[in-house]
Design a protein around this motif. Structure first.
Motif, short mmCIF file in Angstrom:
data_model
loop_
_atom_site.label_atom_id
_atom_site.label_comp_id
_atom_site.label_asym_id
_atom_site.label_seq_id
_atom_site.Cartn_x
_atom_site.Cartn_y
_atom_site.Cartn_z
N ALA A 369 0.98 -1.19 -0.13
CA ALA A 369 -0.08 0.13 0.07
C ALA A 369 0.92 1.11 0.08
CB ALA A 369 -0.74 0.01 1.37
N ASP A 370 1.93 1.35 0.69
CA ASP A 370 2.72 2.49 0.70
C ASP A 370 3.57 2.53 -0.48
OD1 ASP A 370 1.86 3.01 3.26
OD2 ASP A 370 3.65 2.58 4.38
N VAL A 371 4.15 1.50 -1.10
CA VAL A 371 4.79 1.64 -2.36
C VAL A 371 4.05 2.16 -3.41
CG1 VAL A 371 5.89 0.17 -4.10
CG2 VAL A 371 6.22 -0.23 -1.73
N ILE A 372 2.60 1.79 -3.57
CA ILE A 372 1.81 2.40 -4.65
C ILE A 372 1.48 3.91 -4.21
CG2 ILE A 372 -0.25 2.20 -5.68
CD1 ILE A 372 -0.28 -0.76 -5.20
N ALA A 373 1.17 4.22 -2.96
CA ALA A 373 0.92 5.51 -2.55
C ALA A 373 1.96 6.32 -2.79
CB ALA A 373 0.36 5.36 -1.03
N GLN A 374 3.33 5.97 -2.67
CA GLN A 374 4.32 7.01 -2.68
C GLN A 374 4.60 7.29 -4.07
OE1 GLN A 374 7.55 5.35 -0.64
NE2 GLN A 374 6.74 5.32 1.40
N VAL A 375 4.39 6.34 -4.95
CA VAL A 375 4.51 6.66 -6.53
C VAL A 375 3.43 6.71 -7.40
CG1 VAL A 375 6.32 5.07 -6.39
CG2 VAL A 375 4.37 4.27 -7.25
N ALA A 376 2.18 7.13 -6.72
CA ALA A 376 1.00 7.34 -7.36
C ALA A 376 1.00 8.72 -8.19
CB ALA A 376 -0.18 7.34 -6.56
N ASN A 377 1.51 9.79 -7.55
CA ASN A 377 1.49 11.22 -8.13
C ASN A 377 2.54 11.25 -9.02
OD1 ASN A 377 -0.59 11.70 -6.59
ND2 ASN A 377 0.55 12.56 -4.81
N LEU A 378 3.57 10.29 -9.21
CA LEU A 378 4.46 10.65 -10.17
C LEU A 378 4.25 10.27 -11.44
CD1 LEU A 378 7.49 8.94 -8.12
CD2 LEU A 378 7.07 11.28 -8.49
N ILE A 385 12.51 0.91 -12.64
CA ILE A 385 12.93 -0.23 -11.92
C ILE A 385 13.74 0.03 -10.61
CG2 ILE A 385 13.90 -2.41 -12.02
CD1 ILE A 385 13.48 -2.64 -14.93
N ALA A 386 14.41 1.16 -10.69
CA ALA A 386 15.55 1.42 -9.71
C ALA A 386 14.84 2.13 -8.57
CB ALA A 386 16.52 2.34 -10.32
N LEU A 387 13.67 3.07 -9.03
CA LEU A 387 12.82 3.50 -7.99
C LEU A 387 12.05 2.64 -7.21
CD1 LEU A 387 11.63 6.00 -6.73
CD2 LEU A 387 9.88 5.95 -8.52
N ILE A 388 11.65 1.46 -7.99
CA ILE A 388 10.66 0.49 -7.15
C ILE A 388 11.57 -0.34 -6.22
CG2 ILE A 388 9.32 -1.47 -7.61
CD1 ILE A 388 7.89 1.09 -8.26
N GLN A 389 12.85 -0.58 -6.73
CA GLN A 389 13.80 -1.61 -5.80
C GLN A 389 14.00 -0.53 -4.60
OE1 GLN A 389 17.60 -2.20 -8.11
NE2 GLN A 389 18.27 -3.61 -6.59
N SER A 390 14.29 0.54 -4.70
CA SER A 390 14.85 1.31 -3.60
C SER A 390 13.49 1.58 -2.57
CB SER A 390 14.96 2.85 -4.01
OG SER A 390 13.87 3.54 -4.47
N LYS A 391 12.23 1.49 -3.09
CA LYS A 391 10.94 1.47 -2.12
C LYS A 391 10.90 0.18 -1.40
CE LYS A 391 9.74 5.47 -3.33
NZ LYS A 391 9.56 6.80 -2.35
N LEU A 392 11.10 -0.87 -2.30
CA LEU A 392 11.00 -2.31 -1.61
C LEU A 392 12.20 -2.57 -0.73
CD1 LEU A 392 10.02 -4.29 -4.82
CD2 LEU A 392 8.43 -3.51 -3.11
N SER A 393 13.19 -2.07 -0.82
CA SER A 393 14.52 -2.33 -0.02
C SER A 393 13.96 -1.55 1.58
CB SER A 393 15.54 -1.89 -0.43
OG SER A 393 15.53 -0.24 -0.80
N GLN A 397 11.70 -4.91 4.44
CA GLN A 397 13.36 -5.19 4.63
C GLN A 397 13.32 -6.64 5.25
OE1 GLN A 397 13.98 -2.52 8.06
NE2 GLN A 397 13.79 -0.58 6.89
N ASP A 398 12.41 -7.30 5.75
CA ASP A 398 12.59 -8.63 6.11
C ASP A 398 12.65 -9.51 4.82
OD1 ASP A 398 12.47 -7.56 8.71
OD2 ASP A 398 10.22 -7.79 9.00
N THR A 399 11.69 -9.18 4.01
CA THR A 399 11.75 -10.21 2.79
C THR A 399 12.40 -9.52 1.41
OG1 THR A 399 9.55 -9.32 2.33
CG2 THR A 399 9.67 -11.27 3.77
N TYR A 400 13.16 -8.47 1.54
CA TYR A 400 13.71 -7.87 0.45
C TYR A 400 14.48 -8.95 -0.31
CZ TYR A 400 16.34 -4.89 -2.72
OH TYR A 400 16.90 -4.32 -3.88
N GLU A 401 15.29 -9.76 0.12
CA GLU A 401 16.24 -10.88 -0.34
C GLU A 401 15.56 -11.74 -1.12
OE1 GLU A 401 18.33 -12.66 2.88
OE2 GLU A 401 19.48 -10.94 3.71
N LEU A 402 14.39 -12.07 -1.12
CA LEU A 402 13.49 -12.71 -1.99
C LEU A 402 13.14 -12.14 -3.37
CD1 LEU A 402 11.15 -14.36 0.84
CD2 LEU A 402 13.37 -15.37 0.03
#
Length: 1306
Positions: A369-378, A385-393, A397-402
Motif C-alpha cells: 500500500a505504501d509503495v503504490i501510494a508513494q509513486v501514485a503522483n509521479l 525499476i531502480a525507484l521500485i527497488q529502492s522502495k522495496l528495500s 526489509q525482512d523479505t527483500y532478499e527474496l
C-alpha cells in the motif's frame, strides 16, 4: 495438524454430540452440479422462501430450517480426495500425508486402494471429486457470548449465482447498495493508532450509511482482524435501531483451524467453534466479528489462496446485479480497499484495476500500500525499476532478499499499469484536505471511476446521482454532483425526487427543492398513484386502502382487486377528516385514464409496467397536474408518520394553517386505530406539533392584522374539502388552538352579533327593556361579516333571555353530568328455604346457605351471618367510596390544569347553539323559520372571498409563516441545550483541526515537494520530447501522434498527454487466450535499450476461416518466403510508418517490445491494415455544430462505427482487431477502394498500436471522413462532436482533424 472432519468417518455417537438433533446417516444426493440452471429445487426454493421469513436464527423445527437442510445438500457440494498417494512432505507432527495434505485416516475408506487409480500419479482433476457438503448452519463462537453467524462449506467450482441465492434467499440478506472488498496483509501488522481509528470509523460509516456488504478473508489476523474489530466497536456503541453490518468472510476450508467442529451432515444449529490462536500453528482461526462465512474447499489441506478465484467470480457476479430500491435501479458498485499487503495483494490490485474496479489505497498502512501510494503522483515514466527497488528495500526489509531481478521487473510493470489508471486509483492520506474520512475517500473513488467507462454525458451524472441517493449520502451529492461542472434541469431530478420520497430520505428532498424542483411540475395524478402504490405494508393507511379495495371488489362482484385510484385515497381521507369535508379527490366520471409506458434505460421502476421517467412525459393536451401538489405530498407523508419529510413539505405549503390543522386531525384519528404503542405516541406527538405550528402562524397573523387573521379562520378552503380552519380545529379537538386569544375574540364578535363589542352595559340594558331605543345612537353597530348575522338585534337580545329561561326550565332537563353513589345496607336476611335456590341455578333467587340434613336449618348461626355480611358490605362500600373519591380527584386535577382551555373550547359550542336557534319567541318564530328557508333553500350562495382577495390573503399568510419559521430557528439557536451542543461540536472540530495541523506540519516539506512536482509535470509534457531522458525511453520520431493509448478526457479537467511508449500492446494477459506476456516496463520498451532478461513467449493463433494468413510456425524456412516492406502477392506488407527492421526472418515492431513473439491473433507478420470510417452530419441548421456516428461496446469506450476497441499486440505484429462496421459501411471495400465513396477524404495514414499486436506484427489504419446525410438507418448513436466525449486517443485525434477540416466546433 488439526484433524479433518469427514461425515463418512463420524460415528453415530460422535454425530449426536455434534448435532444431536440429526440421525446417523446423511442423505445421498447427486455427486455433481454443473450450473445454476440445472440445479434441482433451486427455483422452487426461491419462491418458497419469502422476505418476511428473514430472521437472524432459525428456531428448531421451523420451516426455514427444514428448507435450508433440504436445499443446501442438493445444490452445494464439497470436495474429497478419493485416491491416497504418499507425499514427500510430512505433517507438522511428522506423519505421512497424501498429496492433498490430509492424513490417511482422514480419507474415505475406499481412497486407500482404489483399483481404478492404482499405479497412477495423483491428479487433482481426477482424484478429487465433489459430493454433498456436510458443514453448514449457524456458527457460535464459544466463550464470546451470543455471537452467532452463518457458515457453509462450498466447492471451489460452485457457481457464484448459487452462493448469491443462498445469501439473499436463505440467509435473509438484502442485496447490497455497495460491495466493499477489503484486502491486504494476512498477518498481523502495526498501524498508527490515529490511522487505525480513522480507517475503522470510516469503513463502518460507509457500510452502515450505504447498506454495503464488506467482504474479507474471514480469518482472525491481519486486515481481516482490523475489519472485524471495527464492526465490533460499532456494534457496541450503536443503538439497536441502526442495524447490523454484513461482514462476509471468504476463507479456505483447508486452512481453518478447528474446522472439524463445523462438520454436521444435517446442519449445525448452532455449531460450537473454539477460537484458539495459541495452538493454530500454520493454520488460521475464523474471526468472531464476521457475520457470515463462505468456506471454499478444493479437497486439499493447508494451502492458502484457494478462495481467491471463487471470491473474484462472486464479487464480479454481485457487481453485475441490478438493485431497485426506493425507485432507483443501479448496478451494485464495487470498490477495493487495500491495507498493507504483500505480493498477493499486488496481484489483487492489478486484477481489480484491469477489470475496472476502483481501488482505495490507505497510505501509512505499510508494504505494498505504501509503495503504490508513494509513486501514485509521479508520472509513469519516472516509475522505474531502480525507484521500485529502492522502495522495496525500505518497506520490505525482512523479505527483500527474496526479490529476484525478474520479480522486480514484474512489480515495476504492474505498478506502472496500476498508476496509469489514475481514474480508478484513490490514495487516502491522513490529514489530506477534503479527505479526513475513509468513507468520503471510498465514495469519491466510486464517483471518479463512474465518470469514465460505463456512462458519458448526462447519463453519467444521472448514474452518480442514483448512487448517492441509494447510499443516502447527501454530503457527497452536494460536493461531487451538484457542482458548476453540470447544469441540472429540474425535470431531470423528478425520478430521483420520487425515489427519495419513497425511501424516506428528507435530506435529498430538501436538496432537490433547493436545486429548483417545483412540486407543481413534479406532482401529477400518475405520480400520486405511484407514491400510494409504494406505501410501506406496515403502514396503517396502507391497510385501510386495501380494505377499501376489497370492499369495492365485493360490491362489483369482480374476481380481481381493482387498481388503486385517487378516489380510493379520498374515501379513506374523508373518514379521517370527518364527514363535514368534501372529497379531496373526486371519483372520475370517464373511463380509466390511459397510462403511458415509455421505457427509459438506466432507470427501471416497475410500476404497473411503466417506468418512472415515463410519468413525466405526457401528451401536450392532457391535464395531469393536481389542484394543490403540496397538499397531496403532505398528506402522503403524514399518513406514513414521516416527521422530517412532512415538515419539509409543510414549509412549502401556501394554506399552511389549514394544512397543519388537517394533519393534526389525520394523525389523531390514525392514532386511535394504531396497535403499536410507540407508533401511537409518535403520531400523537406529531399531531400536537402541527397544532403548535398552526397556533404559531395564527399568532403571527393576529399580531399583524386582527381582521385578516379572523378571515383566515372562516375562509372556506377549497384544497381541504371546502371547510374552514376553525371547523378543522374543532373536529380535531385542538383545545389549544381554539382557546387562543384571537379565536376567542372572534367568538365574542359572533356572540355580540352586529352590536359593537365596545358598547357599555348601561347602554344595552335600556335597549333590552325598550327596544325602539335601538334606532337611536345609544348603542353602536359593526358592519363586518361574521357567521350568520341576525335580522333584528332586538330579537337577538330578547331571545337570549327566553332561550336561557327555556334552558333552565324543568321541561328541558339538561345536565352537565350526573354522578351517584348508593350505599347498600342490608335491612334483613331471609333464610327461608322456599325463597332461595339450593344449587344457585335460579337467577331470580339467592343461593341457599348450607343447612343441616335433619332440621333444614343453617349450619352457621343466623346472627353470625348477618354480622359478617354487614361487615363485608361496609368494607366494600368504604373501598368503593375511596376509589370514587380518587377518580374524582384525578378528574378534578386534570380539569383544573386545563380549566381555561376546556371552558374556552366549550364556549364555542354554547355560542354556536344560541346562534343556531331561531331568535324570535313563539309565535314569531315562524318568521325566523321563513327567513331561514329563504336563505338556505332559495339563495344557495355561500359567502366566499373574491379570488384576488383570497390570493392576497394566502400570500400574506405564507409570508408570515416564513417569519414564524425564522423565529423558531432563532429560538432553537438560543436554547441552552442547543448552545451546549453547538459548543461541544465546535470544540470537537477545533480539536480535529489542531490534530490535523500537527500531522500536516510533520510532513509539510514532502507535501510541498509533491505539489511542486504536480505543477511542473504538465509543463514538461508541453515542452516536448526533448526533455525526456533517452536512457529512460527512446521512441521513433513522429510516433507520438499514432499511439494507441486509451485516453479519457473528462469534462472540466485538463487532458493528460499521451505517454511516450505504447501501453495496450503490453497488457500482461493476451486477449482471447490464456497467454501471459513477458512484463515489459516503460523504460525497456525501445529496442535500443538493453534488456537481457527479455524472454517473451511465442504465440500465433490459427485462423481456419481465413484463406490468407502467414504460417503458424516460426520456422526459418517458411519465414524466408515472405517479402517485407513491399507487396507480397495479395498482401500489402508496406507500413504507413515507413520501413521496419527484419531480424532472423521476422519483422520487429517499430514501436518497441510487446512481451510476446509471433503474430498473435493477427493474420500476417508485419503491418496489418485497418480502416476507421468517421461519419459526421450537421446538427439541424447549425453548420458549426457536428454530430458523429459512434458506437459503444459493453465495458468499453466510445469508438467509431467502423472500428472496434483496440485489443492486443506483439513484437512481430502491430495491431489489427476484429472489424465491426455498420450495415452500409463495408470495411473491406473501404480498405481497397477508399476513393469510391462520394465526398470521402483520407485524413491520415499512420501507425496504430493495438493490444493484439506482437513483436512481428503491427496495424496501419486509414481513417476516412465523408459527409453523411441524416439517414436513421445508419445511426448507431449520434453524438455531438465535443472534446469531452470519452474516446480512444487516436479517435479523439481523428475527430479533431475532422472539426478542423470542416471548420466546426470541437
Amino acid at each position: 495438524m488439526s484433524a479433518r472432519g469427514r461425515c463418512a468417518r463420524v460415528l453415530p455417537s460422535e454425530l449426536n454430540k455434534v448435532c444431536p438433533e440429526r440421525g446417523d446417516e446423511p442423505a445421498t444426493h447427486p455427486s455433481k452440479m454443473s450450473d445454476f440452471e440445472v440445479v434441482p429445487n433451486l427455483q422452487q426454493s426461491s419462491s418458497s422462501v419469502s422476505r418476511s421469513r428473514r430472521k437472524a436464527h432459525f428456531p428448531a423445527g421451523s420451516n426455514e430450517k427444514e428448507n435450508l437442510i433440504s436445499w443446501i445438500p442438493e445444490n452445494i457440494r464439497k470436495k474429497e480426495c478419493t485416491y491416497f498417494v504418499e507425499s514427500s512432505q510430512t505433517s507438522d507432527s511428522g506423519r505421512i500425508v497424501c498429496e492433498c495434505g490430509y492424513l490417511r485416516e482422514q480419507h474415505l475408506d475406499d481412497a486407500a486402494k482404489p483399483p481404478i487409480f492404482l499405479g497412477k500419479e495423483w491428479d487433482p482433476s481426477r482424484h478429487i471429486q465433489e459430493m454433498p457438503t456436510d458443514a453448514f448452519g449457524d456458527i457460535r463462537f464459544t466463550g464470546l457470548g451470543q455471537k452467532t453467524g452463518k457458515y457453509v462449506r462450498v466447492s471451489s467450482d460452485t457457481p457464484p449465482r448459487v452462493i448469491y441465492h443462498l445469501m439473499t434467499q436463505h440467509w435473509g440478506l438484502d442485496p447490497p447498495n455497495l460491495l466493499i472488498s477489503v484486502t491486504g496483509g494476512a498477518k498481523n501488522f502495526v498501524m498508527k493508532p490515529r490511522l487505525k481509528n480513522i480507517f475503522r470509523q470510516g469503513l463502518v460509516k460507509v457500510a452502515q450509511t450505504t447498506g454495503a456488504w464488506i467482504i474479507t478473508g474471514g480469518s482472525h489476523a491481519g486486515v481481516m482482524k482490523q475489519v472485524g474489530e471495527a464492526v465490533r466497536d460499532f456494534m457496541l456503541s450503536c443503538s439497536h435501531k441502526e442495524g447490523d453490518i454484513v461482514t462476509i468472510g471468504i476463507a479456505t476450508w483447508g486452512t481453518v483451524y478447528n474446522r472439524e467442529s463445523l462438520v454436521c451432515p444435517m446442519g449445525g444449529f448452532p455449531a460450537e467453534y473454539m477460537l484458539d490462536e495459541e495452538n493454530q500453528g500454520s493454520l488460521s482461526c475464523l474471526d468472531s466479528n464476521h457475520s457470515h462465512f463462505i468456506l471454499v474447499d478444493d479437497g486439499t489441506h493447508g494451502r492458502y489462496g484457494v478462495e481467491i478465484p471463487l471470491r473474484t467470480r462472486l464479487e464480479k457476479f454481485i457487481s453485475e446485479q441490478t438493485k431497485v430500491k426506493g425507485g432507483v435501479a443501479i448496478k451494485i458498485p464495487i470498490v477495493c480497499v487495500v491495507l498493507e499487503g504483500g505480493p498477493g495483494t499486488l496481484d489483487t490490485i492489478y486484477n481489480a484495476i484491469t477489470h475496472g474496479t476502483p481501488c482505495v489505497i490507505v497510505e501509512g498502512s505499510g508494504r505494498v500500500a505504501d509503495v503504490i501510494a508513494q509513486v501514485a503522483n509521479l508520472p509513469v515514466a519516472k516509475i522505474t525499476i531502480a525507484l521500485i527497488q529502492s522502495k522495496l528495500s525500505v518497506l520490505f526489509q525482512d523479505t527483500y532478499e527474496l526479490f529476484t531481478e525478474s520479480k522486480l521487473v514484474e512489480w515495476t510493470k504492474k505498478i506502472q499499469d496500476i498508476v496509469r489508471s489514475r481514474q480508478l486509483l484513490t490514495i487516502f492520506r491522513e490529514g489530506k484536505y477534503g479527505q479526513q474520512d475513509v468513507d468520503v475517500a471510498i465514495l469519491q473513488a466510486l464517483f471518479k471511476a463512474s465518470r469514465n467507462q460505463d456512462h458519458f454525458g448526462r447519463e453519467n451524472w444521472d448514474h452518480q446521482l442514483k448512487l448517492a441517493v441509494a447510499w443516502n449520502r447527501v454530503d457527497i451529492a452536494r460536493s461531487e454532483i451538484f457542482t458548476d461542472d453540470h447544469d441540472w434541469k429540474p425535470s431531470d431530478l423528478h425520478p430521483v425526487m420520487a425515489a427519495a420520497l419513497i425511501s424516506n430520505k428528507p435530506d435529498f428532498v430538501k436538496l432537490f427543492l433547493e436545486q429548483g424542483v417545483r412540486l407543481k411540475d413534479f406532482v401529477t395524478w400518475d405520480t400520486l398513484v405511484y407514491l400510494y402504490d409504494n406505501l410501506a405494508p406496515s403502514c396503517l393507511f396502507h391497510s385501510k386502502l386495501q380494505k377499501v379495495l376489497l370492499e369495492e371488489r365485493e360490491h362489483t362482484a369482480g374476481s380481481k382487486v381493482p387498481r388503486l385510484q385517487m378516489h380510493h385515497v379520498s374515501q379513506v381521507l374523508r373518514e379521517l377528516l370527518g364527514c363535514s369535508t368534501q372529497p379531496l379527490y373526486p371519483k372520475p366520471k370517464q373511463a380509466e385514464r390511459p397510462r403511458l409506458s415509455i421505457p427509459v434505460p438506466h432507470i427501471k421502476l416497475n410500476v404497473q409496467g411503466s417506468s418512472l421517467r415515463s410519468l413525466y412525459k405526457r401528451s401536450p393536451g392532457r391535464v395531469t397536474f393536481t389542484m394543490d401538489p403540496v397538499r397531496d405530498l403532505l398528506i402522503w407523508a403524514v399518513v406514513q408518520n414521516r416527521r422530517e419529510l412532512a415538515e419539509i413539505i409543510w414549509a412549502q405549503s401556501q394554506d399552511c394553517m389549514a394544512a397543519a390543522l388537517a394533519c393534526s386531525k389525520i394523525l389523531k384519528e390514525l392514532a386511535k386505530e394504531e396497535e403499536d404503542t410507540d407508533t401511537t405516541d409518535d403520531m400523537l406527538a406529531l399531531a400536537e406539533e402541527y397544532e403548535h405550528k398552526a397556533i404559531g402562524v395564527f399568532t403571527e397573523c393576529y399580531r399583524k392584522d386582527e381582521e385578516r387573521a379572523q378571515k383566515l379562520l372562516t375562509r372556506v378552503s377549497e384544497a381541504w374539502g371546502k371547510t374552514t380552519c376553525l371547523q378543522l380545529a374543532l373536529e380535531a379537538k385542538n383545545m389549544n388552538f381554539v382557546s387562543h386569544g384571537g379565536v376567542q375574540a372572534f367568538l365574542t364578535k359572533v356572540w355580540w352579533g352586529k352590536l359593537s363589542v365596545d358598547n357599555g352595559l348601561w347602554r344595552v340594558i335600556p335597549c333590552m327593556l325598550f327596544f325602539p331605543l335601538l334606532y337611536t345612537k345609544l348603542i353602536t353597530f359593526r358592519y363586518s361579516d361574521s357567521w350568520d348575522t341576525l335580522a333584528f338585534p332586538c330579537l337577538v337580545l330578547s331571545s337570549l333571555e327566553l332561550s336561557e329561561s327555556r334552558m333552565c326550565s324543568p321541561r328541558h332537563p339538561k345536565r352537565f353530568g350526573q354522578h351517584g353513589v348508593t350505599l347498600c345496607c342490608p335491612t334483613g336476611v331471609n333464610f327461608n328455604i322456599d325463597q332461595c335456590s339450593p344449587n344457585g341455578t335460579d337467577p331470580y333467587k339467592p343461593k341457599c346457605p348450607e343447612t343441616n340434613g335433619d332440621s333444614n336449618t343453617p349450619i352457621f348461626p343466623e346472627w353470625l351471618t348477618v354480622i359478617l355480611l354487614c361487615l363485608y358490605l361496609l368494607f366494600t362500600n368504604i373501598l368503593l367510596l375511596n376509589l370514587l373519591i380518587a377518580m374524582f380527584n384525578y378528574t378534578f386535577q386534570q380539569v383544573q390544569e386545563h380549566t381555561d382551555q376546556i371552558w374556552k373550547f366549550q364556549r364555542h359550542d354554547l355560542i354556536q347553539e344560541y346562534h343556531g336557534r331561531p331568535p324570535a319567541p313563539p309565535p314569531l318564530i315562524l318568521l325566523s323559520h321563513l327567513q331561514l328557508l329563504l336563505r338556505r333553500g332559495l339563495l344557495r350562495q355561500p359567502e366566499k372571498l373574491e379570488k384576488n382577495e383570497e390570493a392576497a390573503l394566502l400570500s400574506w399568510e405564507m409570508y408570515l409563516k416564513e417569519s414564524y419559521l425564522q423565529h423558531q430557528q432563532c429560538q432553537e439557536k438560543q436554547n441552552t441545550e442547543q448552545m451546549i451542543r453547538d459548543i461541544a461540536q465546535r470544540v470537537d472540530v477545533l480539536a480535529e483541526l489542531l490534530d490535523l495541523d500537527r500531522v500536516k506540519r510533520t510532513g509539510v516539506v514532502e507535501q510541498r515537494l509533491g505539489s511542486l512536482e504536480d505543477q511542473v509535470s504538465p509543463q514538461c509534457w508541453t515542452w516536448g520530447p526533448a526533455l525526456w531522458d533517452p536512457a529512460v525511453c527512446v521512441c521513433p520520431t513522429g510516433s507520438s501522434t499514432a499511439l494507441g493509448t486509451k485516453e479519457l478526457a473528462l469534462e472540466g479537467r485538463p487532458e493528460e498527454r499521451q505517454p511516450p511508449c505504447h501501453v495496450l500492446a503490453r497488457n500482461l494477459l493476451y486477449p482471447g487466450s490464456h497467454i501471459l506476456r513477458f512484463p515489459v516496463p516503460d523504460e525497456k520498451v525501445p529496442w535500443e535499450v538493453d534488456f537481457p532478461l527479455y524472454d517473451p513467449p511465442a504465440y500465433s493463433a490459427e485462423h481456419k476461416d481465413m484463406a490468407v494468413q502467414d504460417p503458424f510456425s516460426l520456422s526459418l524456412e517458411s519465414l524466408l518466403k515472405i517479402n517485407y516492406n513491399t507487396m507480397d502477392g495479395l498482401i500489402d506488407r508496406q507500413s504507413f510508418h515507413g520501413l521496419y527492421t527484419v531480424q532472423d526472418g521476422l519483422p520487429l515492431n517499430p514501436m518497441g517490445r510487446t512481451g510476446l513473439r509471433g503474430r498473435g491473433r493477427l493474420h500476417c507478420f508485419g503491418p496489418n491494415h485497418a480502416l476507421h470510417p468517421v461519419v459526421t452530419r450537421g446538427r439541424g441548421s447549425l453548420k458549426k455544430m457536428l454530430e458523429v456516428l459512434v458506437a459503444q461496446y459493453p465495458l468499453s469506450d466510445v469508438v467509431s462505427p467502423g472500428s472496434r476497441e483496440p485489443c492486443a499486440k506483439g513484437d512481430n505484429s502491430t495491431g489489427g482487431c476484429h472489424q465491426h462496421t455498420a450495415a452500409s459501411l463495408p470495411a473491406t471495400s473501404l480498405a481497397i477502394r477508399p476513393a469510391s465513396f462520394l465526398g470521402g477524404k483520407v485524413l491520415r495514414k499512420g501507425f496504430f498500436m493495438k493490444d493484439v499486436c506482437a513483436t512481428h506484427t503491427h496495424v496501419t489504419p486509414v481513417p476516412l471522413q465523408f459527409l453523411q446525410g441524416c439517414d436513421p438507418e445508419l445511426c448507431i448513436r449520434w453524438q455531438v462532436l465535443d472534446k469531452r466525449i470519452p474516446l480512444h486517443a487516436n479517435h479523439k485525434e481523428l475527430l479533431h482533424k475532422v472539426s478542423t477540416l470542416l471548420g466546426a466546433y470541437y
